[in-house]
Design an enzyme around this catalytic site. Structure first.
Site, PDB file in Angstrom:
ATOM      1  N   GLN A 239       1.986  -5.798   5.878  1.00  0.00           N
ATOM      2  CA  GLN A 239       2.259  -5.471   4.486  1.00  0.00           C
ATOM      3  C   GLN A 239       3.720  -5.803   4.190  1.00  0.00           C
ATOM      4  O   GLN A 239       4.489  -6.033   5.114  1.00  0.00           O
ATOM      5  CB  GLN A 239       2.005  -4.004   4.235  1.00  0.00           C
ATOM      6  CG  GLN A 239       0.585  -3.571   4.537  1.00  0.00           C
ATOM      7  CD  GLN A 239       0.251  -2.209   3.952  1.00  0.00           C
ATOM      8  OE1 GLN A 239       0.975  -1.647   3.153  1.00  0.00           O
ATOM      9  NE2 GLN A 239      -0.879  -1.657   4.383  1.00  0.00           N
TER      10      GLN A 239
ATOM     11  N   GLU B  26      -5.834  -9.001   3.780  1.00  0.00           N
ATOM     12  CA  GLU B  26      -5.035  -8.295   4.793  1.00  0.00           C
ATOM     13  C   GLU B  26      -5.045  -9.144   6.052  1.00  0.00           C
ATOM     14  O   GLU B  26      -6.126  -9.419   6.604  1.00  0.00           O
ATOM     15  CB  GLU B  26      -5.604  -6.906   5.097  1.00  0.00           C
ATOM     16  CG  GLU B  26      -5.477  -5.942   3.938  1.00  0.00           C
ATOM     17  CD  GLU B  26      -5.901  -4.511   4.272  1.00  0.00           C
ATOM     18  OE1 GLU B  26      -5.802  -4.103   5.446  1.00  0.00           O
ATOM     19  OE2 GLU B  26      -6.363  -3.828   3.341  1.00  0.00           O
TER      20      GLU B  26
ATOM     21  N   ASN C 159     -12.253  -1.143  -1.188  1.00  0.00           N
ATOM     22  CA  ASN C 159     -11.556  -1.735  -0.038  1.00  0.00           C
ATOM     23  C   ASN C 159     -12.290  -1.315   1.223  1.00  0.00           C
ATOM     24  O   ASN C 159     -12.645  -0.150   1.385  1.00  0.00           O
ATOM     25  CB  ASN C 159     -10.116  -1.206   0.014  1.00  0.00           C
ATOM     26  CG  ASN C 159      -9.423  -1.557   1.317  1.00  0.00           C
ATOM     27  OD1 ASN C 159      -9.026  -2.706   1.519  1.00  0.00           O
ATOM     28  ND2 ASN C 159      -9.295  -0.585   2.225  1.00  0.00           N
ATOM     29  N   GLU C 160     -12.517  -2.267   2.100  1.00  0.00           N
ATOM     30  CA  GLU C 160     -13.200  -1.972   3.367  1.00  0.00           C
ATOM     31  C   GLU C 160     -14.353  -0.994   3.138  1.00  0.00           C
ATOM     32  O   GLU C 160     -14.399   0.097   3.711  1.00  0.00           O
ATOM     33  CB  GLU C 160     -12.200  -1.474   4.421  1.00  0.00           C
ATOM     34  CG  GLU C 160     -11.145  -2.521   4.729  1.00  0.00           C
ATOM     35  CD  GLU C 160     -10.304  -2.283   5.973  1.00  0.00           C
ATOM     36  OE1 GLU C 160     -10.340  -1.189   6.540  1.00  0.00           O
ATOM     37  OE2 GLU C 160      -9.585  -3.236   6.375  1.00  0.00           O
TER      38      GLU C 160
ATOM     39  N   GLU D 190       0.858  -1.187   0.000  1.00  0.00           N
ATOM     40  CA  GLU D 190       0.000   0.000   0.000  1.00  0.00           C
ATOM     41  C   GLU D 190       0.889   1.231   0.000  1.00  0.00           C
ATOM     42  O   GLU D 190       1.980   1.223   0.595  1.00  0.00           O
ATOM     43  CB  GLU D 190      -0.892  -0.007   1.251  1.00  0.00           C
ATOM     44  CG  GLU D 190      -1.737   1.251   1.395  1.00  0.00           C
ATOM     45  CD  GLU D 190      -2.884   1.127   2.389  1.00  0.00           C
ATOM     46  OE1 GLU D 190      -2.977   0.077   3.059  1.00  0.00           O
ATOM     47  OE2 GLU D 190      -3.680   2.078   2.482  1.00  0.00           O
TER      48      GLU D 190
ATOM     49  N   TYR E 192      -6.850  -8.615  11.521  1.00  0.00           N
ATOM     50  CA  TYR E 192      -5.607  -8.266  12.212  1.00  0.00           C
ATOM     51  C   TYR E 192      -5.684  -8.738  13.667  1.00  0.00           C
ATOM     52  O   TYR E 192      -6.742  -8.677  14.295  1.00  0.00           O
ATOM     53  CB  TYR E 192      -5.404  -6.742  12.210  1.00  0.00           C
ATOM     54  CG  TYR E 192      -5.036  -6.190  10.853  1.00  0.00           C
ATOM     55  CD1 TYR E 192      -3.742  -6.308  10.354  1.00  0.00           C
ATOM     56  CD2 TYR E 192      -5.984  -5.547  10.061  1.00  0.00           C
ATOM     57  CE1 TYR E 192      -3.398  -5.799   9.108  1.00  0.00           C
ATOM     58  CE2 TYR E 192      -5.646  -5.032   8.806  1.00  0.00           C
ATOM     59  CZ  TYR E 192      -4.347  -5.163   8.338  1.00  0.00           C
ATOM     60  OH  TYR E 192      -4.006  -4.669   7.114  1.00  0.00           O
TER      61      TYR E 192
HETATM   62  O1  AHR Z   1      -3.042  -2.216   6.319  1.00  0.00           O
HETATM   63  C1  AHR Z   1      -3.360  -0.977   6.855  1.00  0.00           C
HETATM   64  C2  AHR Z   1      -4.835  -0.642   6.682  1.00  0.00           C
HETATM   65  O2  AHR Z   1      -5.615  -1.554   7.383  1.00  0.00           O
HETATM   66  C3  AHR Z   1      -5.373  -0.739   5.282  1.00  0.00           C
HETATM   67  O3  AHR Z   1      -5.144   0.411   4.552  1.00  0.00           O
HETATM   68  C4  AHR Z   1      -6.842  -0.929   5.494  1.00  0.00           C
HETATM   69  O4  AHR Z   1      -7.459  -1.646   4.452  1.00  0.00           O
HETATM   70  C5  AHR Z   1      -6.899  -1.646   6.818  1.00  0.00           C
HETATM   71  O5  AHR Z   1      -7.806  -1.062   7.676  1.00  0.00           O
END
Ligand code: AHR
Length: 549
Positions: free
Chosen positions: A397, A347, A213-214, A52, A284
């Site tokens: 990432q 992600e 995205n999201e 990103e 995450y």
């Molecule tokens: O990876 C960082 C951020 O986390 C990304 O931009 C987003 O898609 C997610 O919330």
């Protein structure tokens, strides 16, 4: 007979003591690899990456520029490209993330010296280190790394590109035009000729396209129904230019089943579920508070300084991936009974509090220890075990950011423990995932209230030709495991290769100054037979490669 055996194994540590006593007085765990019980081929794309335009990922991390004194391949950091190639990256996602929904692809084409400078989506993030420069390319995007540079990077690494299109800020027509710029043959359209003038005469043949995205958050705060309407608008009649386009819908935050159910229902109403190739999911592991808070900032822990509870909490959160995949898959199946749509976990990784950035401009950069290696091993094992469901994934990432594989700044470069895990697991790519049965004492640890638990071992196995790859992580902090490994369905075996990633201290990590603190160790063993015992150090990741005869 099989049912009884499984029930027996599930009975836990008490049963285990009896089971292993038959074979080895020292072992405390049992891993059975059921070679005749295939799950599905493991899509190589499960081993994907994410780039990103955020902090030090693109500028400094990957892109150093053609005139740089840092060794580069057409402006791309050579050391990073070469290290990435060695782990066979199948796919790389770009340009975001949240950044994607603020990005106009037209800014990143044409002569580099004519490209506009724009404020980066992340310019105002609260996580910037105080001493970060506020004027550099991380804040004001010079657009030197655009479509051509990214696809060259992917190609140099040996990966296919996976683009995320801007749905919040651009139109369906802009999306069509981006596909046209990438995929239409030179000499047919103005944009194809523009691409040729930009140095790429042959179509880029980009197949995978994320549509936003999201979308529930930074991608536009849509409701699932509104997002479904936009998704259909964006994906209707997009010319393919002989490339079978694979559209990925913007899926839930973690395991939000309501988002998935309502989106699929809306698409099904129109008979259009089949429009989608993949359904993305982001997960995450961030809350290290042991149940004290669910606040996004207050709940995060430190990447380097953590106690046993914080260690296990992050792994427990990461391990939820398994149940999230199963429950998302179940809801997807309500409308997509034949499971045409695959899960795309584009992600995943650990997300810690700011403070361990490798340099000030590396927004969301964090150190990476053996805890992160264990997290990576557990997650990749989960994907392998769900090879019938997960079609693609991307660790977040690639460089200088979250659960990265590399640190790169000016002329300094090093790999993280997560890189070594990807290297160890690369043999799974394209293999046939086969069922494994694991029995190991469950880990229990104290939380703020009550007790947390985690499986004692995590494992997956796959077969490619005659090579059986077994990967095992032992998350236990203070105990090695002695695991009996039984290969059910194998007649006999040839040589055994074993690679282990472990460290005396779980906080061990690599840095520019000490780049080789955490490294895998390889051992060759003579023919092991179909049953052998392996020592699995505390907080470790192990790969076993067995040649079946
Ligand atoms: O990876 C960082 C951020 O986390 C990304 O931009 C987003 O898609 C997610 O919330």
């Amino acid at each position: 007979m099989m049912t009884n055996r499984r029930e027996f194994l599930r009975a836990g540590a008490a049963g285990l003591a009896c089971a292993t006593a038959l074979h080895s007085s020292e072992s405390d765990s049992l891993i059975e690899v059921l070679i005749d019980e295939p799950i599905a081929p493991i899509a190589p794309e499960i081993y994907g990456h994410f780039v990103e335009n955020l902090g030090g990922v693109v500028y400094d991390g990957i892109w150093v520029g053609e005139d740089s004194r840092i060794p580069n391949i057409g402006g791309l950091r050579r050391a990073l490209v070469e290290a990435l190639r060695r782990i066979n990256p199948p796919v790389i996602r770009w340009p975001g993330g949240c950044f994607a929904d603020s990005y106009d692809w037209r800014d990143g084409i044409g002569p580099r010296n004519k490209r506009p400078k724009r404020t980066n989506f992340w310019a105002d993030a609260s996580e910037w280190p105080k001493n970060a420069s506020r004027t550099g390319p991380q804040h004001f995007d010079p657009n030197q790394f655009g479509t051509i540079e990214f696809t060259r990077f992917s190609k140099a690494a040996g990966a296919q590109p996976y683009f995320a299109a801007n749905m919040r800020g651009l139109t369906a027509e802009d999306f069509d035009r981006w596909v046209e710029y990438c995929n239409s043959p030179a000499g047919t359209t103005t944009l194809a000729d523009q691409r040729a003038a930009d140095g790429e005469r042959e179509p880029l043949n980009v197949r995978c396209w994320g549509v936003g995205n999201e979308a529930w958050g930074c991608g536009g705060s849509f409701t699932p129904e509104d997002y479904a309407t936009e998704f259909l608008r964006f994906t209707s009649w997009v010319p393919g230019y002989n490339v079978p386009l694979a559209f990925v819908g913007s899926g839930p935050n973690g395991n939000d089943l309501d988002w998935t159910r309502r989106f699929f229902a809306k698409l099904a109403q129109k008979g259009e579920v089949g429009r989608m190739w993949g359904w993305s999911m982001h997960h995450y592991a961030w809350n290290a508070s042991g149940g004290r808070t669910t606040d996004w900032n207050a709940g995060k822990g430190d990447a380097l300084k953590y106690d046993a509870q914080q260690y296990y909490e992050i792994l427990r959160e990461a391990n939820q991936m398994d149940s999230f995949i199963t429950s998302q898959w179940g809801v997807m199946g309500e409308q997509d009974r034949r499971h045409h749509v695959k899960l795309v976990v584009d992600e995943w990784g650990a997300w810690y509090a700011p403070g361990t950035e490798p340099f000030a401009e590396a927004l969301l950069g964090q150190q990476s220890t053996m805890r992160d290696a264990v997290l990576a091993g557990m997650t990749l094992d989960t994907f392998n075990r769900h090879a019938d469901k997960v079609g693609m994934a991307a660790v977040a990432q690639l460089v200088n950011n979250l659960q990265c594989l590399f640190f790169a700044h000016e002329d300094r470069f090093c790999v993280t423990p997560t890189y070594h895990v990807f290297a160890m697991y690369r043999g799974h790519q394209g293999g046939q995932s086969v069922r494994t049965l694991v029995s190991a004492p469950t880990i229990s640890y104290a939380r703020a209230q009550g007790t947390g638990t985690l499986p004692g071992l995590s494992c997956s196995a796959s077969l490619r030709g005659k090579v059986l790859t077994i990967t095992v992580t032992n998350p236990t902090l203070d105990r090695a495991r002695e695991a009996d490994i039984e290969l059910r369905g194998a007649a006999s075996t040839g040589a055994l290769k074993s690679v282990t990633l472990a460290a005396a201290d779980v906080h061990a990590h690599n840095s520019f100054e000490n780049p080789r603190v955490v490294e895998p160790h390889e051992e060759q063993a003579p023919a092991g037979g179909t049953r052998f015992t392996r020592h699995l150090p505390p907080a470790s990741v192990t790969k076993l490669e067995v040649l079946l005869s």
